[in-house]
Design an enzyme around this catalytic site. Structure first.
Site, PDB file in Angstrom:
ATOM      1  CB  SER A 156      -0.929   0.012   1.224  1.00 20.17           C
ATOM      2  OG  SER A 156      -0.168  -0.058   2.412  1.00 20.17           O
ATOM      3  CD  GLU A 193      -3.607   2.531  -5.913  1.00 17.98           C
ATOM      4  OE1 GLU A 193      -3.841   3.747  -5.996  1.00 17.98           O
ATOM      5  OE2 GLU A 193      -2.921   2.034  -4.990  1.00 17.98           O
TER       6      GLU A 193
END
Length: 550
Positions: free
Chosen positions: A276, A309
């Site tokens: 992340s 992502e």
């Protein structure tokens, strides 16, 4: 069918399988496909000769005479429509006008001829089509379709016939579920046999719940589970096309795992790290084949959150990015291509918003009232409830990383202090809220007292707009720095990754609705009051709209 049941179907958009359709009265009989025409002709003849038995069965299916008597009675109909409106308001917060318009159309047309009813419906539809909400929801649909075209990627993807997930924890098994559910063989690799077996048991339970919900054959569970292997042997990676690392969020650990994996992986295999915040480019520095290394950031819970992502490091090849983008689409995700910058896209914008909420609360504004403001705007949860869900310790770590990377973002000490008091959020049932059996139970007044969150006033609209404007400014900075290619990527990321209200169309679309001139003016004013982070970025200074052709 009965009005109450019809309203439930129309207002929820809930699909009806054969069993539910039979129970509600939508269909009279369920028959094998090969007998459909014959049985339909028999039913038609029966209805022509004597429809009473069929109508009687319909009444029985829909709860007997009660619902029919209720809707034939004026007071009863008013009660049904009143309850329907109340339910819609509770579920949508009044942000979606179409369900309420549907109720108006049904109420006005009830008892009229089909032609008159269709005329009323056409008028209602015409009114809804031109609303900003309708246009924003069409925008969201177009964003979901745009992702399927892999914008910004020119190379052809490599096939992914066999995959592996390193780490059998919560995130690892969630990712494994996604691949197995789509029929792609996936290997769960861990150093601990017990962890693998526990993950397999959990995955079996998840597939069983899905099978029951979808009314699928019982064999479906075994068929899905057959795609999941498990091993503690590193050599098991020798035949996979894609390995996704989902171990602890530590660069040293990830570098070690990469080095061990590359010794065994086929030369063309891709190594994707689920991170992340950690730098993909730094990870690539210790890789033998850095062009085959990239990021694939799943959001928790991986099996439910739609966004992924795809992060390209400095040395990531186009082919690698294309393969990861294609793999994300195959497992049912909405991918967005992101450059390797601190926080990537979603966490960078989201943490600016959450950090600002902490700064506002620390200045004496009631933190809970900020949550109320956020949900009134349409956010699925307020900033402090979201911090609990993300994990206060994780948010603190990511927030600290971003404040060190971007010196204009002041770090709030609030989250560090909350962690020091043992408040980690919903995962340990103690955060800004208290939790029982995984559900929010009450505000954590004890933590608020320990943190010194003594409110001198309730939040106002300007407090919440301050958080939104900062989010828009950070979105503009992401475009300036080419973290993503276009405003569409930002709206995709924030709607599908954080639940930014779809009816607003995403932060860029929302900013356009306010006009960027107003946004710039407000940011200038906020910059004078609160500092450099609000100074309008170059993108906002140089553009009249995020979407010039909208």
């Amino acid at each position: 069918i009965a009005l109450e049941k019809a309203l439930d179907i129309i207002l929820t958009g809930r699909g009806q399988d054969a069993g539910r359709a039979m129970k509600s009265g939508l269909v009279d009989e369920i028959v094998p496909a090969e007998q459909l025409k014959t049985k339909a002709m028999e039913l038609a003849r029966q209805a022509a000769q004597d429809p009473e038995p069929i109508l009687k069965k319909r009444h029985e299916k829909t709860g007997g005479l009660r619902p029919w008597l209720l809707e034939k009675n004026l007071a009863g109909r008013r009660l049904v429509f009143h309850q329907a409106r109340k339910n819609v308001e509770e579920k949508t917060g009044g942000h979606y006008p179409a369900p309420l318009k549907a109720i108006d159309v049904i109420e006005e047309g009830l008892g009229l001829s089909l032609e008159e009813g269709l005329e009323i419906e056409a008028r209602g539809l015409g009114e809804m089509i031109v609303t900003p909400v309708c246009k924003n929801l069409i925008h969201i649909y177009e964003l979901s379709q745009r992702a399927k075209k892999a914008p910004g990627i020119e190379a052809d993807p490599l096939p992914v016939n066999r995959s592996a997930v390193l780490g059998a924890g919560v995130m690892g098994r969630g990712i494994a579920f996604l691949f197995a559910d789509k029929g792609i063989p996936v290997l769960l690799k861990d150093v601990n046999v017990e962890a693998i077996e526990a993950a397999r048991l959990q995955l079996r339970s998840t597939f069983a719940k899905k099978q029951k919900k979808r009314h699928e054959p019982a064999e479906t569970i075994e068929e899905k589970m057959s795609h999941i292997g498990g091993s503690v042997d590193p050599e098991a990676l020798a035949r996979v096309d894609l390995v996704i690392e989902a171990v602890v969020e530590s660069m040293d650990v990830k570098k070690k795992v990469l080095a061990e994996s590359e010794k065994i992986l086929p030369e063309r295999a891709i190594f994707a790290t689920n991170t992340s915040a950690l730098s993909i480019s730094e990870l690539q520095q210790s890789a033998q084949r850095p062009e085959r290394v990239a990021g694939l950031h799943f959001f928790n819970p991986a099996e439910k959150m739609p966004l992924v992502e795809v992060i390209s490091g400095r040395q990531t090849s186009e082919e690698t990015a294309a393969t990861l983008f294609s793999a994300a689409l195959k497992i049912g995700k909405t991918p967005v291509l992101v450059a390797d910058r601190p926080g990537f896209l979603v966490n960078r914008i989201l943490m600016a918003y959450l950090n600002e909420a902490c700064l506002i609360a620390s200045a004496g504004v009631d933190w809970h009232s900020l949550d109320v403001r956020a949900t009134s705007f349409g956010q699925p949860m307020g900033p402090f409830r979201l911090l609990d869900e993300v994990g206060i310790d994780i948010a603190s770590e990511v927030g600290g990383t971003l404040s060190r990377a971007f010196d204009y973002l002041p770090a709030s000490e609030l989250l560090d202090r909350a962690v020091a008091h043992g408040a980690l959020g919903s995962k340990n049932s103690c955060g800004f809220y208290l939790y029982q059996e995984g559900k929010e139970a009450a505000r954590n007044e004890d933590l608020a007292e320990k943190l010194g969150l003594e409110a001198s006033r309730s939040s106002n609209r300007e407090d919440f707009l301050r958080m939104l404007y900062l989010m828009v400014n950070e979105a503009g900075r992401c475009l300036d720095e080419q973290v993503v290619l276009a405003p569409e990527d930002i709206d995709t990321g924030m709607v599908f990754g954080t639940g930014f209200p779809p009816f607003h169309g995403g932060p860029c679309r929302w900013a356009d609705s306010q006009t960027l001139a107003v946004v710039r003016s407000e940011l200038d004013r906020l910059a004078q009051q609160h500092g450099e982070r609000f100074a309008p970025c170059a993108y906002l200074q140089n553009n009249k709209r995020f979407y010039p052709n909208a």
